[in-house]
Design an enzyme around this catalytic site. Sequence first.
Site, PDB file in Angstrom:
ATOM      1  NE  ARG A  24      -3.269   1.909   3.153  1.00 17.40           N
ATOM      2  CZ  ARG A  24      -3.982   2.588   2.910  1.00 17.40           C
ATOM      3  NH1 ARG A  24      -5.037   2.572   1.974  1.00 17.40           N
ATOM      4  NH2 ARG A  24      -4.544   3.584   3.697  1.00 17.40           N
ATOM      5  CB  ILE A  50      -5.415   6.374  -0.413  1.00 13.74           C
ATOM      6  CG1 ILE A  50      -5.232   5.064  -0.307  1.00 13.74           C
ATOM      7  CG2 ILE A  50      -4.374   6.911   0.782  1.00 13.74           C
ATOM      8  CD1 ILE A  50      -3.709   4.158  -0.811  1.00 13.74           C
ATOM      9  CB  SER A  51     -10.431   4.211   0.746  1.00 10.80           C
ATOM     10  OG  SER A  51     -11.399   4.950  -0.289  1.00 10.80           O
ATOM     11  CB  SER A  52      -9.375   3.534   5.885  1.00  8.94           C
ATOM     12  OG  SER A  52     -10.521   3.000   6.037  1.00  8.94           O
ATOM     13  N   PRO A  53      -7.774   1.175   4.801  1.00 12.38           N
ATOM     14  CG  PRO A  53      -5.755   0.218   5.456  1.00 12.38           C
ATOM     15  CD  PRO A  53      -6.392   1.292   5.687  1.00 12.38           C
TER      16      PRO A  53
END
Length: 202
Positions: A24, A50-53
Amino acid sequence: MVERLRSQGIVDEKVLSVMGAIPRHVFIEEALASRAYDDFSLPINYGQTISSPWIVARMSELLLANTDLDKILEIGTGCGYHTAVLSRLVREVYSLERIGPLLTNTRIRLHKMQINNIHLKHADGFHGFSEVAPFDAIIMTAVTAHVPSLLLEQLAVGGRMVFPKGSRKQHLCLIERDSKSFTETVLEEVNFVPMLSGVVRR
Ligand code: SAH
């Protein structure tokens, strides 16, 4: 990160294993790389995130629902992390991004990673991708007050769409299409950047 996702309720082992395999940190600025595996959304260029995991994992498992998907559409390519994850889970990923220079950087990054089953297009996602429709699944990674009707039209019968919906408060939503109708389920509260219309060229 994978163990934390499991403890946060993610159960799809395929999703977990793909997220364990795709680095990531290569999707974000070097200065933030040490935080790449924490459960935060992080800023990328052009005012986007960037979206969270957890969001990536949750939306992916909702989209897949333990089935094999052939062709899916993502709205909001951003840095391409979610696109890369999806590319390992379905046969073909089509992804639209409205900010041209952001998409150019992402295109280079994904090409270097030798991901070949994705098709990126600089376009306004509100219109979907009618030339390629219908899609087995559609994922939208920016928020709107109402689901865009053109996207629903491009969802195949039997298909699923996952997206954030709302204005002041946002929730993850799942729409399932059968031969007669669309069924919507409202899920967890979330926090996404807004879906904006029109494209940015530079
Ligand atoms: N999928 C990304 C999340 C990106 S954030 C990830 O893996 O982290 C949402 C993205 O949606 C932004 O890049 C934003 O520019 C894009 N976006 C917003 N409105 C859009 C629209 N109408 N069409 C296409 N992309 C849009």
